[in-house]
Structure formats: structure tokens, C-alpha cells
Scaffold this active site. Structure first.
Site, mmCIF file in Angstrom:
data_model
loop_
_atom_site.group_PDB
_atom_site.id
_atom_site.type_symbol
_atom_site.label_atom_id
_atom_site.label_comp_id
_atom_site.label_asym_id
_atom_site.label_seq_id
_atom_site.Cartn_x
_atom_site.Cartn_y
_atom_site.Cartn_z
ATOM 1 N N GLY A 87 0.843 -1.195 0.000
ATOM 2 C CA GLY A 87 0.000 0.000 0.000
ATOM 3 C C GLY A 87 0.870 1.233 0.000
ATOM 4 O O GLY A 87 2.045 1.178 -0.353
ATOM 5 N N GLY A 88 0.308 2.355 0.410
ATOM 6 C CA GLY A 88 1.107 3.580 0.426
ATOM 7 C C GLY A 88 0.246 4.811 0.524
ATOM 8 O O GLY A 88 -0.840 4.788 1.104
ATOM 9 N N SER A 133 -4.261 -2.938 0.282
ATOM 10 C CA SER A 133 -4.728 -1.559 0.496
ATOM 11 C C SER A 133 -4.749 -0.759 -0.796
ATOM 12 O O SER A 133 -5.515 -1.066 -1.701
ATOM 13 C CB SER A 133 -3.865 -0.879 1.564
ATOM 14 N N PRO A 189 -9.020 0.777 6.446
ATOM 15 C CA PRO A 189 -8.130 1.774 7.052
ATOM 16 C C PRO A 189 -8.010 1.543 8.557
ATOM 17 O O PRO A 189 -9.004 1.346 9.248
ATOM 18 C CB PRO A 189 -8.819 3.104 6.758
ATOM 19 N N LYS A 217 -17.140 9.767 7.110
ATOM 20 C CA LYS A 217 -17.017 10.627 5.936
ATOM 21 C C LYS A 217 -15.883 10.148 5.036
ATOM 22 O O LYS A 217 -16.049 10.006 3.814
ATOM 23 C CB LYS A 217 -16.764 12.068 6.372
#
Length: 414
Positions: free
Chosen positions: A53-54, A86, A111, A126
Site C-alpha cells: 500500500g502507500g 490496500s 483503514p 465521511k
């Protein structure tokens, strides 16, 4: 008229590789590779993914580049047994054709943030809803499994290549790039029919500046450069003349460039304060309060320096925890080492040597000593404060002619 064989010889595919964290260098890498593919009329571009991911903003930039080109882009989790977690999963879903090698895995897109109590899911509805809907739309746009795209994020779904193929998350599984090109031959992407079976395979070689950026923009490398640079400057100021401060300045500059200047100022402040407290302890050893306080500041600053804030950095909890350990460990080692130095200095300064055993012996100056000023000399492997009525340069052999409390009185040895 061009024969089919001659036509096939002209077909070529460009391969570009993302093999680590997704950073600003990854963005430049993909953008430049796409430009080359467009300018040199490549029939397709294969984007191989092997990433934990990143950065999320760079992920969006890469996806925009993929969608903005007229060159068909094939996303491929490669080599065998690797992963695209991710942000890597979102990129794969957004390519024109998606494929995986056997035993590879995608997912882990929920997340999370790492806290003192372990890893915790991000509950900011959100932000989460925005990422979910974005990923769903990319799946829908490419006629892929929308439910799976959502569950990668909301349920931290992980699936292997066979499952991804079965549930229409990807179109192909393949053990090699050549085999994959044979499978996609005849498919239509971006309004073009792919005729890439047996095509020439070229690998994109990044320019030297992108290659260097790929190394220093890795969040772990950038953070370590900042920490090592700060340590080097303090050590250089404590023992000038060895170039540590120059090395430290270069390391900090590279770390800042690699992190895109996106650095936690509070972390840098804590590390500087920690080094300052330990430096004070070394200069004026007391009961160790400065040293212990400095070590605490170093560890806290190192933790805050780890770039794991979502949504800026989008990786699984395990990767974030490994980064924290990798970055905090040098701080603990360096802090303990400096406290050991403080302990040895305290031990030396509280020792009560017999003056007669010292007077007449020789030592070596550790720095220049000027009349009326104190400096350090090395005597039997220990550092002592010393003074002299004459100016003596660093590295000069001196004779101890007296001792005034903890301070040696020296002169040039004959």
C-alpha cells in the site's frame, strides 16, 4: 501488403514495476512509463504490483494516469506468491484488465491506525464512505465485483488469485507475463483489440532521479534518514572534525526530500529536545534525569515520526507496526548507548584517584586547549577536563603536572 508474421513482430508491450510502498516516486514512475508507451506506440502497458500500500493521494494520481491514457493498462499482481494490499488493491481494480499470479493475495484495505492499545479501525464515516464509493465505482466501471470491492475496505477482505477470478474481481490468473499476454490476446480495452500474444516485452527503466527517489521516498528509509541525520549532527557537534555533522545534514536533506517535506514537526521537535537533554547530561553529568528524559523524548519522537496517518498513508496494521519497530529500535539503541556514555563519565568523575599516581603521567589532548580555557584530554582511555598555561593543539602528547579537583593541569610533554 504486410504479412501476419511481420505484423506480429511489430507488436510490443511495456512493463513497469511497482515493487514497494506507493509514494510520489511511484506516481512519477507510472506517469513517465505511460508517456513512453504513448510516444513509442506500445500496444499495451503491464503494471506489475507487489506492494503493501502507500500514500492515498499518489494512488489517486496513478489511477488518473491509467484512465487518462489511450494505451490499455493491464494490472498484474506479480511475481508469484506476492501481494497488492490496500492502495495496491484499489489500483488493480482500476486497471483495464486485472490479473494475478498463483498464490498471490489482494485486500487488507480496511483503514486502520496503530495506537498504544493495538490497531484500531478508522471510524471516520465521511472518509471511509468516500473511499468505499470511489472503489465501488472503479469496480463498476471495469465490470468487476462491486460487493468485493466494498468488502476489501469495510470488512478487510483478503482473497487469493483463484477466489478473485471466481468472483469476477479479476479477469485472469497467470504464472508469467508472457502467458498473460497470450490469455488477453483478442480482448478489447479502451476501444482497442489486443493482439499481444508473442509480443516483444520491454521493461521500463526509470531515470536516475526517479530511481533515487524510489529509494529515499520509501517511508521507512525517509524516516530513518531523518533520525540518523539528527543523531549525526549532535554527535558531530559533540566531537567536531570527523564530518558527522556534514553527513547528518545530507541525511536530513534526503529524508525531507524523500518524505515530500510532509514531516511531523512535533516528532522532529521531540527528537531534537531528546538529543539536547542527552547532550547536556554528557556535558554535565548529574543524577541522570536529563539522560532519562532525553531517551523518553527520543522514543516518543521516533514513534510520531512514523508516517502511518490515514488517509495520507494507506497500509495494513501489520506493516505500520513493523515500521514503528524498525524506526524506534535505532532510537532506543542510540539512547541507551548515550546513557552508557553518561554513566561512564559519571563513574570517572566521581572516582577519587591518588594525585601522585597521575602527576607525571602523560595524556593526549582531545581538542585544542587555550590558556584560561578548559578542554578534554584522554588519559588511560578516559576523558578528563584539563587546562594549561600554554596553547596546545588537538592530538598533542601532554604531561600532567597537577590536579585541581576534577581538572588536570597539563603542559606539552618533552
Amino acid at each position: 501488403m504486410i504479412s501476419p508474421c511481420a505484423s506480429a513482430q511489430e507488436e510490443k508491450v511495456l512493463v513497469v514495476e511497482i515493487s514497494d510502498s506507493i509514494t510520489s516516486a511511484s506516481d512519477d514512475l507510472v506517469t513517465n512509463a505511460i508517456s513512453v508507451a504513448e510516444d513509442e506506440n506500445y500496444d499495451a502497458l503491464v503494471l506489475t504490483l507487489n506492494t503493501p500500500g502507500g500514500k492515498l493521494s499518489e494512488t489517486f494520481n496513478i489511477i488518473e494516469s491509467i484512465e487518462g491514457t489511450n494505451v490499455p493498462v493491464i494490472g498484474y499482481v506479480y511475481p508469484e506468491g506476492t501481494k497488492a494490499w490496500s492502495a495496491g488493491t484499489i489500483i488493480l481494480i482500476s486497471t483495464d484488465i486485472a490479473a494475478m499470479t498463483p498464490f498471490s493475495v489482494i485486500g487488507s484495505a480496511q483503514p486502520v491506525q496503530v495506537t498504544g492499545g493495538g490497531s484500531q479501525p478508522i471510524n471516520d464515516s465521511k472518509t471511509i464512505n468516500a473511499i468505499v464509493e470511489y472503489t465501488r465505482e472503479k469496480a463498476r466501471q471495469n465490470n468487476r465485483n462491486v460487493t468485493a470491492a466494498e468488502e476489501f475496505i469495510t470488512k478487510n477482505l483478503n482473497i487469493n488469485a483463484e477466489t478473485a477470478l471466481k468472483y469476477n474481481v479479476i479477469e485472469y490468473t497467470s504464472p508469467s507475463i508472457g502467458n498473460l499476454l497470450s490469455q488477453v490476446d483478442g480482448d478489447v480495452a479502451k476501444g482497442k483489440q489486443l493482439n499481444v500474444s508473442g509480443a516483444q516485452i520491454d521493461r521500463y527503466e526509470p531515470s536516475i532521479n526517479i530511481a533515487i527517489m524510489s529509494i529515499i521516498s520509501d517511508p521507512l528509509i525517509a524516516s530513518l534518514l531523518l533520525i540518523i541525520g539528527l543523531y549525526s549532527i549532535v554527535i558531530g557537534l559533540s566531537n567536531p572534525g570527523f564530518g558527522a555533522e556534514i553527513f547528518g545534514t545530507i541525511a536530513i536533506a534526503l529524508g525531507l526530500i524523500g518524505s515530500g517535506f510532509d514531516v511531523n514537526i512535533a516528532a522532529i521537535f521531540l527528537i531534537i529536545v531528546g538529543m539536547g537533554l542527552i547532550f547536556l547530561e554528557i556535558q554535565s553529568p548529574g543524577i541522570g534525569a536529563f539522560g532519562i528524559g532525553g531517551l523518553i523524548c527520543l522514543i516518543a519522537g521516533s514513534i510520531f515520526l512514523v508516517p502511518t496517518d490515514y488517509p495520507d498513508f494507506y497500509t495494513p496494521a501489520e506493516i505500520q507496526q513493523e515500521m514503528i519497530v524498525a524506526i524506534v529500535t535505532p532510537s532506543i539503541i542510540m539512547g541507551v548507548f548515550m546513557l552508557f556514555i553518561v554513566y561512564k563519565i559519571i563513574e570517572v568523575r566521581h572516582r577519587k584517584p591518588i594525585v601522585g599516581e597521575i602527576v607525571g603521567n602523560t595524556a593526549i589532548t582531545n581538542e585544542k586547549i587555550k590558556p584560561g580555557e578548559e578542554g578534554y584530554v584522554k588519559y588511560k582511555g578516559e576523558y578528563w577536563k584539563a587546562k594549561s598555561d600554554e596553547e596546545i593543539n588537538k592530538g598533542v602528547k601532554v604531561e600532567i603536572i597537577d590536579k585541581e579537583g576534577p581538572i588536570l593541569v597539563v603542559k606539552r610533554a618533552e
